[in-house]
Design a protein around this motif. Structure first.
Motif, PDB file in Angstrom:
ATOM      1  N   VAL A 125      33.018  43.306  36.842  1.00 56.58           N
ATOM      2  CA  VAL A 125      34.393  43.508  37.295  1.00 56.58           C
ATOM      3  C   VAL A 125      35.374  42.787  36.357  1.00 56.58           C
ATOM      4  O   VAL A 125      36.374  43.363  35.916  1.00 56.58           O
ATOM      5  CB  VAL A 125      34.564  43.034  38.755  1.00 56.58           C
ATOM      6  CG1 VAL A 125      36.010  43.109  39.190  1.00 56.58           C
ATOM      7  CG2 VAL A 125      33.693  43.878  39.688  1.00 56.58           C
ATOM      8  N   HIS A 130      35.520  44.605  33.012  1.00 58.23           N
ATOM      9  CA  HIS A 130      36.297  45.838  33.150  1.00 58.23           C
ATOM     10  C   HIS A 130      37.799  45.548  33.070  1.00 58.23           C
ATOM     11  O   HIS A 130      38.547  46.241  32.370  1.00 58.23           O
ATOM     12  CB  HIS A 130      35.944  46.469  34.500  1.00 58.23           C
ATOM     13  CG  HIS A 130      36.680  47.730  34.814  1.00 58.23           C
ATOM     14  ND1 HIS A 130      36.484  48.884  34.114  1.00 58.23           N
ATOM     15  CD2 HIS A 130      37.606  48.012  35.767  1.00 58.23           C
ATOM     16  CE1 HIS A 130      37.266  49.831  34.624  1.00 58.23           C
ATOM     17  NE2 HIS A 130      37.947  49.320  35.610  1.00 58.23           N
ATOM     18  N   LEU A 181      36.278  51.748  38.301  1.00 61.39           N
ATOM     19  CA  LEU A 181      35.721  50.614  39.037  1.00 61.39           C
ATOM     20  C   LEU A 181      34.714  51.113  40.071  1.00 61.39           C
ATOM     21  O   LEU A 181      33.672  50.491  40.301  1.00 61.39           O
ATOM     22  CB  LEU A 181      36.858  49.844  39.715  1.00 61.39           C
ATOM     23  CG  LEU A 181      36.662  48.355  39.927  1.00 61.39           C
ATOM     24  CD1 LEU A 181      36.331  47.642  38.625  1.00 61.39           C
ATOM     25  CD2 LEU A 181      37.904  47.735  40.545  1.00 61.39           C
ATOM     26  N   MET A 186      30.841  50.172  40.503  1.00 66.24           N
ATOM     27  CA  MET A 186      30.267  49.683  41.753  1.00 66.24           C
ATOM     28  C   MET A 186      28.973  50.433  42.076  1.00 66.24           C
ATOM     29  O   MET A 186      28.043  49.870  42.617  1.00 66.24           O
ATOM     30  CB  MET A 186      31.259  49.892  42.904  1.00 66.24           C
ATOM     31  CG  MET A 186      32.480  49.011  42.802  1.00 66.24           C
ATOM     32  SD  MET A 186      32.024  47.315  43.152  1.00 66.24           S
ATOM     33  CE  MET A 186      33.362  46.434  42.391  1.00 66.24           C
ATOM     34  N   SER A 193      27.701  44.566  41.945  1.00 65.66           N
ATOM     35  CA  SER A 193      29.127  44.526  41.640  1.00 65.66           C
ATOM     36  C   SER A 193      29.999  43.937  42.756  1.00 65.66           C
ATOM     37  O   SER A 193      30.991  43.296  42.449  1.00 65.66           O
ATOM     38  CB  SER A 193      29.625  45.885  41.191  1.00 65.66           C
ATOM     39  OG  SER A 193      29.017  46.897  41.920  1.00 65.66           O
ATOM     40  N   TYR A 241      32.719  41.153  41.973  1.00 64.79           N
ATOM     41  CA  TYR A 241      34.116  41.160  42.409  1.00 64.79           C
ATOM     42  C   TYR A 241      34.443  39.832  43.099  1.00 64.79           C
ATOM     43  O   TYR A 241      35.462  39.212  42.819  1.00 64.79           O
ATOM     44  CB  TYR A 241      34.369  42.337  43.356  1.00 64.79           C
ATOM     45  CG  TYR A 241      35.643  42.221  44.151  1.00 64.79           C
ATOM     46  CD1 TYR A 241      36.877  42.229  43.516  1.00 64.79           C
ATOM     47  CD2 TYR A 241      35.605  42.070  45.538  1.00 64.79           C
ATOM     48  CE1 TYR A 241      38.049  42.097  44.240  1.00 64.79           C
ATOM     49  CE2 TYR A 241      36.769  41.937  46.263  1.00 64.79           C
ATOM     50  CZ  TYR A 241      37.991  41.949  45.614  1.00 64.79           C
ATOM     51  OH  TYR A 241      39.138  41.807  46.334  1.00 64.79           O
ATOM     52  N   LEU A 247      43.359  45.182  43.092  1.00 66.36           N
ATOM     53  CA  LEU A 247      41.990  45.082  43.599  1.00 66.36           C
ATOM     54  C   LEU A 247      41.986  45.003  45.127  1.00 66.36           C
ATOM     55  O   LEU A 247      41.120  45.575  45.785  1.00 66.36           O
ATOM     56  CB  LEU A 247      41.285  43.856  43.002  1.00 66.36           C
ATOM     57  CG  LEU A 247      40.895  43.955  41.521  1.00 66.36           C
ATOM     58  CD1 LEU A 247      40.381  42.610  41.018  1.00 66.36           C
ATOM     59  CD2 LEU A 247      39.832  45.027  41.312  1.00 66.36           C
ATOM     60  N   LEU A 277      35.290  48.523  47.200  1.00 62.59           N
ATOM     61  CA  LEU A 277      34.526  47.404  46.642  1.00 62.59           C
ATOM     62  C   LEU A 277      33.320  47.014  47.499  1.00 62.59           C
ATOM     63  O   LEU A 277      32.266  46.728  46.995  1.00 62.59           O
ATOM     64  CB  LEU A 277      35.445  46.206  46.417  1.00 62.59           C
ATOM     65  CG  LEU A 277      36.613  46.528  45.468  1.00 62.59           C
ATOM     66  CD1 LEU A 277      37.622  45.409  45.437  1.00 62.59           C
ATOM     67  CD2 LEU A 277      36.114  46.795  44.058  1.00 62.59           C
TER      68      LEU A 277
END
Lengths: 186, 258
Positions: free
Chosen positions: A93, A96, B88, B92, B98, B102, B175, B184
């Motif tokens: 993350v 990215h 994103l 994930m 992921s 995060y 986010l 997420l």
């Protein structure tokens, strides 16, 4: 700056917004300061031999360009060095997000990077900071890497403020120089 | 020639000034990605500019990808780029941990955002943070886990805003938006877990209290502890889910087979 010399709009709207609002430069550097601390720690803890190879290659390229006084190459290697570190965090993350922001760095968004590098003392300081960061990563010293990354970004911020002050003084001087020219013609 | 004022004093075209003003509103988070702008007439009145100037400014911003027109309205475009969310999302799906990534990233970012908020929040920011916290409390008492999870995301957004760092607002706020869309991880899994809701409420209270007390160190520690807890709880839930799945599969193979 005239409209004709303005750069074309980049792909990401955020880049455009930041580009046309130089007051955001401080925020950008503060954000990078926060991220760089996290990245330095994670990279020191997690870099695999392949990551370390990539970081070393970028660092050596940076050193070589520095010694050869090749500015463009040095600036490109600088960005490659930081990218290799973000990659070595193994946090997908963060990687990215920073890939998109490093695009900003290479873009000359907030300041004239070339002018930074042309300043001999600044160039030498930046090289020393990159070396400190590299050495801390090579010995897997997380605390040392965090300190090095943090002071590198802080230094950039200070240099940015100095550069802006110098730019402002320069335009005053240019105006005065123009007046003298006008006096002589009169 | 030395004191030619042309480039310094003469105001730019009005439409350009309007465009810059709208850009600032977006950058600072007053206007958010996906938000619909008020109708042209109302916006012209509010900004105190003529409709042709406004229309020209809107067209400029649309060209830059900052605004987009659809279904008859003008909306703020995806500031982080059209593919930010989907990229994103792909990430994930392809990377096993992921959500952990995060939350790991957030732990450090949220700690500093809370510290900045404790230092920089204006009285208005503190009011908003207070209101958003009370909304969490209220929904908690009414046993509405779904609404509580939503109030949770809005509380964190208010803290990013109070950090007064535009990148923190745009990136961490972006986010948080994805979090609200459950891109997420599944927040409801977390909120429906026995005992977890109570702990989350207490953690939010600790962050809230530290910011209201303008204590950056305590705010940072509370925010970091909160994210660390969320991360641990999620991975524990995933582990037990996997165990349950395995047990069910074994059960199906031995007893439930044809």
């Amino acid at each position: 700056m005239s409209d004709a010399s303005s750069p074309p709009p980049p792909a990401t709207p955020l880049v455009w917004l930041l580009r046309s609002h130089p007051e955001a430069a401080e925020d950008y550097l503060e954000f990078r300061w926060v991220v760089a601390r996290i990245a330095a720690r994670l990279a020191a803890e997690r870099a695999t031999p392949e990551d370390m190879q990539r970081i070393t290659a970028a660092f050596q390229r940076l050193e070589q360009a520095h010694d050869d006084q090749r500015l463009d190459e040095e600036m490109a290697a600088d960005i490659a060095f930081h990218r290799a570190i973000y990659r070595a965090t193994h946090n997908a993350v963060m990687h990215h997000i920073m890939e998109r922001l490093l695009g900003l760095l290479g873009d000359d968004v907030f300041y004239d990077r070339a002018a930074f590098y042309r300043h001999g003392e600044t160039r030498a300081d930046l090289m020393d900071q990159h070396r400190a960061l590299y050495q801390a990563l090579a010995r897997k010293d997380a605390a040392g890497a965090v300190t090095a990354a943090e002071s590198h970004i802080r230094y950039t911020g200070k240099a940015l403020r100095q550069w802006r002050t110098a730019q402002a003084r320069r335009s005053v001087a240019r105006r005065r120089a123009g007046r003298i020219g006008a006096d002589e013609e009169a | 020639m030395g004191y030619t004022a042309k480039n310094h004093i003469r105001p730019k075209k009005l439409s350009e000034a309007v465009a810059r003003h709208l850009e600032s509103l977006i950058l600072e988070g007053t206007l958010r990605s996906g938000e619909r702008l008020p109708p042209e007439r109302e916006l012209a009145l509010r900004l105190d500019v003529s409709r042709p100037s406004l229309r020209e400014a809107l067209a400029t911003l649309e060209q830059r990808g900052i605004l987009e027109t659809r279904r008859g309205g003008t909306f703020v475009g995806p500031i982080l780029g059209a593919t930010f969310a989907s990229d994103l999302q792909d990430l994930m799906r392809s990377s096993p941990d992921s959500p952990g990534d995060y939350l790991e990233f957030r732990s450090g970012m949220d700690g500093m955002a809370a510290a900045f908020a404790a230092e920089r929040a204006s009285d208005i920011d503190l009011d908003t943070i207070g209101q958003r916290f009370r909304a969490i409390e209220e929904r908690h008492q009414r046993e509405q886990p779904d609404d509580e999870a939503d109030a949770d995301a809005l509380f964190h957004l208010a803290i990013y805003e109070a950090s007064h760092n535009v990148l923190m607002i745009q990136i961490m706020g972006g986010l948080a938006d994805l979090l609200r869309q459950d891109v997420l991880y599944n927040r409801f899994k977390l909120y429906n877990r026995q005992g977890v809701r109570e702990l989350l409420l207490e953690q939010h209270r600790a962050i809230h209290d530290a910011i209201q007390a303008r204590d950056p160190q305590a705010a940072r520690a509370a925010a970091e502890a909160h994210v660390a807890f969320t991360r641990a709880a999620l991975s524990e839930i995933d582990r037990t889910d996997t165990r349950l799945e395995l047990a069910l599969r074994r059960f199906a193979e031995t007893d439930g087979g044809p």
